[in-house]
Design an enzyme around this catalytic site. Structure first.
Site, PDB file in Angstrom:
ATOM      1  NE  ARG A  54      21.747  15.254  20.718  1.00  0.00           N
ATOM      2  CZ  ARG A  54      22.291  14.708  21.086  1.00  0.00           C
ATOM      3  NH1 ARG A  54      23.056  15.234  22.118  1.00  0.00           N
ATOM      4  NH2 ARG A  54      22.870  13.967  21.284  1.00  0.00           N
ATOM      5  N   GLY A  55      18.822  13.886  22.341  1.00  0.00           N
ATOM      6  CA  GLY A  55      18.937  13.026  23.108  1.00  0.00           C
ATOM      7  C   GLY A  55      17.629  12.650  23.311  1.00  0.00           C
ATOM      8  CB  ALA A  56      16.471   9.139  23.365  1.00  0.00           C
ATOM      9  NE  ARG A  97      14.332  15.821  17.209  1.00  0.00           N
ATOM     10  CZ  ARG A  97      15.884  15.137  17.599  1.00  0.00           C
ATOM     11  NH1 ARG A  97      16.317  15.523  18.074  1.00  0.00           N
ATOM     12  NH2 ARG A  97      16.802  14.753  16.029  1.00  0.00           N
ATOM     13  CD  GLN A 204      23.673  15.304  16.339  1.00  0.00           C
ATOM     14  OE1 GLN A 204      24.210  15.664  15.284  1.00  0.00           O
ATOM     15  NE2 GLN A 204      22.659  15.678  15.986  1.00  0.00           N
ATOM     16  CG  ASP A 245      17.227   8.800  19.183  1.00  0.00           C
ATOM     17  OD1 ASP A 245      18.894   8.359  18.480  1.00  0.00           O
ATOM     18  OD2 ASP A 245      16.713   9.375  19.561  1.00  0.00           O
ATOM     19  CG  ASN A 255      21.767   6.342  17.553  1.00  0.00           C
ATOM     20  OD1 ASN A 255      21.840   6.717  18.596  1.00  0.00           O
ATOM     21  ND2 ASN A 255      22.929   6.785  17.102  1.00  0.00           N
ATOM     22  CE  LYS A 256      21.232  12.480  14.943  1.00  0.00           C
ATOM     23  NZ  LYS A 256      19.505  12.963  14.343  1.00  0.00           N
TER      24      LYS A 256
END
Ligand code: MRU
Length: 357
Positions: A54-56, A97, A204, A245, A255-256
């Site tokens: 995970r993480g762009a 995703r 996270q 993202d 973003n998150k």
């Protein structure tokens, strides 16, 4: 077909013979650090969907390597037929995703290698795909380093920094984006006081950010998401650093989930709020944040995940968007590998792309 790769010491990397992608399974951290191998399209899809990787930027790197691994499994000598099957894998992985643009960016870049080389034998196309996937990761390493330098120029020794979610080495290669300046500053003898939001519902910040910073010897304090206001009010925060993202042409940044709340608080307390990310995360085809698709995830992530017992009745309705969009008016600067963009973002982001080409 025989390949030989020198595996990079990263959290996402290719096996020596190029037949598998290895990832650190981020769902097991911080208690277990385990590398798992991905070989089939279903395994790669599942690893991205379940946030094992995970993480762009890390998702983009995994998708690049994944397409190379899958390309070797296509059984045809006909380049046109190869392209047809390649595109099926591409579309499948792309549906894992929706929000992080680095996924479709990396997949489209890999597809470009195929379409540009249709006159060559399939074996040669596959070899070029391997080279491209490695290039995506090597560029990411350089990009993180450059973002870290630019980000570091915005803060001072001793500063308090608040971050949300995880935009560190696990989400990228090497330094990370939002955490990169802090690791780089540490290498140069600087000390920061970092406040990491735990980042509900998938934690996270707790599981990954506080882990990475603690292991790296940085001064990190973990807080619940609803404590961001008090640490700002206490005067402990000099700047907020977050990842992204997908950034729209007007500077709105996805973003998150929870990031936009942090930005609103930062504005209230007069604290600069910076978004750090590579140009591959900027999507000029999205005019504003309204054009960014927000991933909705399983309600059980709110009701029961990480709890010993469910914390809500199974029939209780839950709304679980994985990302939100921070309005560009709340962003003090967007830090990329080519420099710091400031408002008005339509102009500064467009100029960035002209410079990058
Ligand atoms: O759902 P996740 O964990 O993939 O969300 C990640 C983030 O929101 C990060 O901040 C973003 O991808 C930047 S990573 C350098």
């Amino acid at each position: 077909m025989r390949f030989h790769f020198e595996p990079l010491a990263e959290n996402v990397y290719l096996s020596e013979d190029g037949s598998k992608v290895f990832i650190i399974d981020q769902t097991l951290l911080p208690n277990v650090s385990k590398v798992i191998a991905l070989q089939t399209a279903e395994e790669i899809y599942e690893a991205i969907f379940q946030l094992r990787v995970r993480g762009a930027p890390a998702i983009g790197i995994c998708a690049g390597y994944g397409m190379f691994v899958l390309a070797q499994q296509i059984r045809t000598e006909d380049p046109q037929e190869f392209l047809t099957q390649f595109r099926k894998y591409k579309e499948y992985l792309n549906s894992s995703r929706p929000t992080a643009v680095n996924l479709s960016w990396a997949l489209t870049r890999m597809e470009g290698v195929v379409t540009a080389n249709l006159s060559r034998p399939v074996e040669e196309i596959v070899r070029l795909l391997g080279e491209e996937a490695v290039k995506i990761q090597q560029e990411d390493i350089q990009m993180c380093r450059a973002i870290s330098e630019y980000g570091l120029s915005l803060i001072h020794d001793g500063d308090g920094i608040l971050t949300h979610c995880n935009a560190g080495p696990l989400a990228t290669s090497r330094y990370g984006t939002a955490l990169g300046p802090l690791f780089l500053g540490k290498e140069r003898g600087m000390n920061f006081r970092v406040f990491a939001d735990e980042t509900r519902p998938l934690l996270q910040g707790a599981r990954l950010t506080s882990y990475e910073l603690q292991k790296g010897g940085l001064d990190v304090t973990l807080i619940c998401d609803n404590m961001a206001s008090i640490v700002m009010k206490n005067g402990w925060i000099n700047a907020c650093f977050v990842g992204c993202d997908r950034v729209a042409a007007n500077g709105d940044a996805a973003n998150k989930i929870g990031t936009s709340g942090v930005a609103i608080l930062a504005k209230h307390y007069g604290i600069p709020f910076y978004v750090l990310g590579p140009t591959s995360t900027i999507d000029l085809s999205c005019k504003t944040g309204d054009d960014i698709e927000i991933e909705l995830r399983n309600p059980d992530e709110i009701r029961s995940k990480f709890y010993q017992e469910p914390m809500a009745l199974p029939e209780v309705k839950c709304y679980n968007p994985a990302f939100d969009v921070t309005d560009h008016t709340l962003i003090s600067g967007i830090v990329t590998e080519h420099g710091v963009c400031r408002a008005p973002y339509e102009q500064s982001l467009a100029a960035l792309f002209e410079k990058a080409i």
